[in-house]
Motif scaffolding. Structure first.
Motif, PDB file in Angstrom:
ATOM      1  N   LEU A  86       0.907  -1.338   0.057  1.00 16.89           N
ATOM      2  CA  LEU A  86      -0.174   0.118   0.096  1.00 16.89           C
ATOM      3  C   LEU A  86       0.774   1.340  -0.305  1.00 16.89           C
ATOM      4  CD1 LEU A  86      -2.793  -0.668   2.420  1.00 16.89           C
ATOM      5  CD2 LEU A  86      -3.347  -0.084   0.238  1.00 16.89           C
ATOM      6  N   ASP A  97      -2.109  -1.047  -5.099  1.00 18.52           N
ATOM      7  CA  ASP A  97      -3.322  -1.363  -4.488  1.00 18.52           C
ATOM      8  C   ASP A  97      -3.699  -2.734  -4.788  1.00 18.52           C
ATOM      9  OD1 ASP A  97      -3.209   1.240  -3.598  1.00 18.52           O
ATOM     10  OD2 ASP A  97      -5.321   1.613  -4.351  1.00 18.52           O
ATOM     11  N   LYS A  98      -3.547  -3.046  -6.098  1.00 16.11           N
ATOM     12  CA  LYS A  98      -3.810  -4.589  -6.629  1.00 16.11           C
ATOM     13  C   LYS A  98      -3.087  -5.458  -5.855  1.00 16.11           C
ATOM     14  CE  LYS A  98      -4.361  -7.082 -11.014  1.00 16.11           C
ATOM     15  NZ  LYS A  98      -4.272  -6.756 -12.441  1.00 16.11           N
ATOM     16  N   LEU A 113      -4.427  -5.719  -2.105  1.00 17.83           N
ATOM     17  CA  LEU A 113      -5.612  -6.322  -2.049  1.00 17.83           C
ATOM     18  C   LEU A 113      -5.529  -7.896  -2.069  1.00 17.83           C
ATOM     19  CD1 LEU A 113      -8.564  -5.822  -1.831  1.00 17.83           C
ATOM     20  CD2 LEU A 113      -8.801  -5.862  -4.550  1.00 17.83           C
ATOM     21  N   LEU A 137      -8.522   0.069   2.506  1.00 21.60           N
ATOM     22  CA  LEU A 137      -8.309   0.184   1.149  1.00 21.60           C
ATOM     23  C   LEU A 137      -9.658   0.374   0.388  1.00 21.60           C
ATOM     24  CD1 LEU A 137      -6.405  -0.335  -1.362  1.00 21.60           C
ATOM     25  CD2 LEU A 137      -6.619  -2.487  -1.034  1.00 21.60           C
ATOM     26  N   SER A 158      -9.695   4.300  -1.443  1.00 28.50           N
ATOM     27  CA  SER A 158      -9.343   4.278  -2.969  1.00 28.50           C
ATOM     28  C   SER A 158      -9.973   5.386  -3.528  1.00 28.50           C
ATOM     29  CB  SER A 158      -9.997   2.998  -3.644  1.00 28.50           C
ATOM     30  OG  SER A 158      -9.521   2.887  -5.026  1.00 28.50           O
ATOM     31  N   SER A 213       0.939   6.558   1.051  1.00 31.87           N
ATOM     32  CA  SER A 213       0.561   5.714   0.102  1.00 31.87           C
ATOM     33  C   SER A 213       0.103   6.739  -1.094  1.00 31.87           C
ATOM     34  CB  SER A 213      -0.640   5.107   0.327  1.00 31.87           C
ATOM     35  OG  SER A 213      -1.202   4.266  -0.975  1.00 31.87           O
ATOM     36  N   THR A 260      -1.305   6.318  -3.574  1.00 37.49           N
ATOM     37  CA  THR A 260      -2.412   6.242  -4.196  1.00 37.49           C
ATOM     38  C   THR A 260      -3.728   6.595  -3.353  1.00 37.49           C
ATOM     39  OG1 THR A 260      -2.031   3.976  -5.151  1.00 37.49           O
ATOM     40  CG2 THR A 260      -4.235   4.426  -4.892  1.00 37.49           C
ATOM     41  N   LEU A 261      -3.474   6.281  -2.127  1.00 37.46           N
ATOM     42  CA  LEU A 261      -4.610   6.776  -1.082  1.00 37.46           C
ATOM     43  C   LEU A 261      -4.565   8.350  -0.671  1.00 37.46           C
ATOM     44  CD1 LEU A 261      -4.622   3.973   1.647  1.00 37.46           C
ATOM     45  CD2 LEU A 261      -5.700   4.217  -0.438  1.00 37.46           C
TER      46      LEU A 261
END
Length: 720
Positions: A615, A620-621, A624, A647, A651, A691, A693-694
């Protein structure tokens, strides 16, 4: 999360709009009647739950065109939600009550006709809950929404008083003064209209509303630094007060004025906060002295209701007022100094906080971690915290459930101070403080009687282990010393001494003992692991990872090696060596056995550690997939469940928290202990910060607030 606004200083509280009739009943019936309602609350909540479940089923059964019936269901849902919220408020469960009022307001917004006015009432009640949680900005926003939902509510005296109080709490003093003036103008308008219509209405009918407006404005003026006007308004609120003798706190008025002129002046905030701390200390000494002189004196009442500014406006404690200013200072400038002031003030406040107002342990632990991260190299700051925490811990009775850990925590801060300035002027006294705190902890456990006289160093080590398992550190350390007297090269005895010192917070002694064990036995895996734990506690993850690498090297089997690899992966993550951390986590998973139930739980933890690292790397993929693997090994893994919920919630593709994520978060929290809740809170903040992404999700702040609400919902302290 806003803990406390300046209403701590002026002693005001917001009144719920829909609950005003009930509040009047409670006032008339007295405390016994309120206790009766509190006892009945769980049954009423169950009844409301059943009704809501029934209404939801009815709603689902309706067709798309059954609009009239759906409107009826919406009305009944609003009633049931408000009833449940009322019962939750009685239990001081303001987070849950606020969520119910919010849902009720949403349903009310969809209702057609005159019933739509209930939306404003729900919003006012939600503002009440926000106010009780000291989210004053939220409360003000909700009151403003209520105005939009029903504009005529602005002429309601109770609403205007609540608005003025909240404006004071959010330091909108001029607006509060204007609102108070509107209350009095509205009274004159009503009286004039009544006279015009030939009705015999006099201003005396509105005496309470008028007096209340003067009291609120008095507080606003005082907080602006205008003590003379504040005092005049206070006297004007009731003619009888003109004849009362009052002292006036000029020093606080000056401090108030400095803040009012520049609300963003951090140093002015800190100055007033320290003044409040000084007054709090004086007040506590006065209470203790009075209690000694008069055994029948009940100090609790004085702590709960005292005069903060000597204008007879009642509030809570000076500690609470200090907490307010430290919180604001921390909001304006989040550094180690402001966080430390807030942390220590919150600890003091919690000692005598009224029920439902204490700052949660989860919140304090999270803040403490930030302070250590920012200020662990500041010897003076660490010493200051150690002195304050040590003083508080030593004052606790020996049977206090937190005393042992409080003593250890204070000791850790002196350890930080020692490592930050090993040649500093205070180092000798810091070590003396450590010795004093350890001695106090020793006194809490009795001397033990040996079942048989130990003959060998191994016998003494075993006896020390037994004493340590019984939390008798004094006997344990003595036994390990006797073992070393017989065998000076007994590495296990040094290592076990290190563990005891570590538990007691003496990190300097723990590091020294672990190093001696390694010097005697350079292949002592557990000693390397223990020394890594000390380095980690001292916030040096690089050295911790190096020692844990030695523990990996000298592990006797793959299962043990896998555990040490997983621990090293975390240390490397904290040292921002993410690729190497991920590699170590993968190695751990590859080596770990998969036979027993314990093996599977261990594997689930390793997969969760891997997911945390992925993360932070923005994958993310992969995260998960790792979390799904963790739940495959242990479907009840709290860490994996929480991370999965986090997550899905945060997202960037998720606009609002979805039901699946909420269910996951709720599932893992009830069974989580305080330390795990702390970990979840820290983990949320860390991932949002690191992160890629986050942290790119513009909706994250709102969604984090909802997650924090869920965290607080299951916080055993039910604090702020």
């Amino acid at each position: 999360m806003k803990l406390l606004g300046l209403l701590a200083v002026v002693g005001m509280s917001i009144v719920p709009c829909c609950a005003s009739i009930r509040s009047e009943v409670l006032l008339n019936e007295g405390p016994d009647y309120r206790k009766k309602l509190v006892v009945e609350a769980p049954a009423r909540i169950d009844k409301a739950n059943a009704r809501l479940k029934e209404l939801t089923a009815q709603d689902k059964a309706l067709g798309a065109t059954d609009d009239e019936k759906r409107q009826s269901i919406f009305i009944e849902k609003v009633v049931a939600l408000c009833e449940r919220a009322e019962q939750l408020k009685l239990q001081r469960r303001y987070v849950e009550a606020g969520l119910d009022y919010n849902t009720a307001a949403n349903y009310a917004h969809r209702i057609k006709g005159f019933q739509k006015d209930r939306e404003a009432d729900c919003l006012v009640d939600k503002a009440f809950c926000s106010y009780q949680m000291h989210r004053f900005d939220d409360a003000l926003a909700e009151l403003q929404k209520a105005q939009l939902a029903r504009p005529v509510i602005t002429d309601d005296f109770e609403f205007m008083a609540n608005l003025a109080r909240t404006q004071v709490a959010t330091e909108r003093f001029d607006e509060a003064i204007a609102t108070c003036g509107r209350i009095r103008s509205r009274i004159k308008e009503i009286v004039q209209q009544s006279k015009t219509n030939g009705l015999p209405v006099e201003e005396v009918v509105y005496t309470f509303e008028k007096e209340n407006s003067y009291i609120i404005e008095s507080g606003a003026r005082f907080l602006q630094g205008d003590g003379l006007t504040a005092y005049a308004l206070w006297c004007q609120s009731s003619p009888a007060r003109v004849y009362e003798t009052r002292t006036f706190d000029n020093q606080q008025a000056v401090l108030n004025g400095a803040i009012a002129r520049n609300p963003k002046d951090v140093e002015a905030r800190l100055a007033r906060a320290r003044y409040f701390q000084k007054r709090a200390k004086e007040r506590r000494a006065s209470v203790v002295a009075r209690g000694k002189a008069d055994p029948s004196f009940n100090s609790g009442g004085l702590f709960n209701r005292i005069e903060i500014e000597n204008l007879d406006v009642q509030s809570y404690t000076f500690d609470e007022a200090a907490l307010s200013d430290f919180f604001k200072a921390r909001t304006l400038r989040a550094d180690a100094a402001t966080m430390t002031g807030h942390f220590l003030s919150a600890r003091n406040f919690n000692q005598n906080a009224p029920k439902g107002r204490s700052v949660s342990l989860q919140s304090l632990r999270a803040e403490e971690s930030k302070i250590k991260a920012l200020g662990h190299n500041d010897a003076g700051l660490m010493r200051e915290i150690g002195l304050q925490l040590g003083e508080n811990a030593l004052a606790l009775p020996d049977d206090a459930p937190t005393k042992r850990e409080d003593l250890a925590n204070a000791t850790r801060y002196f350890s930080f101070a020692i490592f930050a300035a090993p040649n500093g002027a205070d180092v000798a006294d810091n070590r003396a403080q450590v010795k004093k705190l350890m001695s106090a902890r020793f006194q809490m456990t009795p001397a033990a009687t040996l079942p048989t006289a130990p003959q060998t160093a191994l016998d003494w080590k075993k006896w020390g282990n037994t004493a340590n398992s019984q939390e008798n550190e004094r006997v344990a350390l003595a036994a390990y010393s006797d073992a070393l007297a017989l065998d000076p090269k007994f590495a296990d005895a040094y290592n076990n001494r290190s563990s005891v010192y570590f538990t007691m917070g003496n990190l300097e002694a723990a590091l020294e003992a672990a190093s001696k064990a390694i010097a005697v036995d350079p292949k002592h895996r557990i000693a390397y692991h223990n020394r890594a734990a000390v380095w980690n506690a001292l916030l040096d993850p690089q050295k911790a990872s190096e020692d844990e690498a030695k523990a990996v090297q000298f592990a006797a089997d793959d299962g043990t090696r896998a555990i040490n690899l997983a621990i090293r992966a975390r240390f490397l993550r904290d040292a921002d060596q993410l690729p190497l951390a991920l590699a170590e986590a993968k190695k751990a998973i590859g080596l770990a056995p998969n036979q027993s139930a314990e093996d599977k739980r261990s594997l689930a933890s390793m997969w969760a550690i891997r997911a945390e690292i992925e993360l932070e790397m923005g994958d993310d993929k992969a995260a998960l997939a790792s979390l799904q693997a963790a739940q495959g090994f242990d479907s009840k893994s709290r860490r994996a469940g929480f991370l999965m919920g986090l997550l899905l919630n945060l997202s960037p593709t998720t606009q609002t928290p979805n039901a699946e994520a909420k269910t996951m978060v709720e599932a893992v929290l009830p069974a989580s202990g305080g330390i795990e809740r702390q970990t979840f809170s820290e983990l949320t903040e860390r991932l949002l910060k690191n992160s890629p992404t986050l942290k790119g999700n513009p909706n994250a702040p709102l969604q984090v607030r909802q997650i924090v609400d869920l965290l607080r919902l299951y916080d055993m302290e039910k604090g702020l």
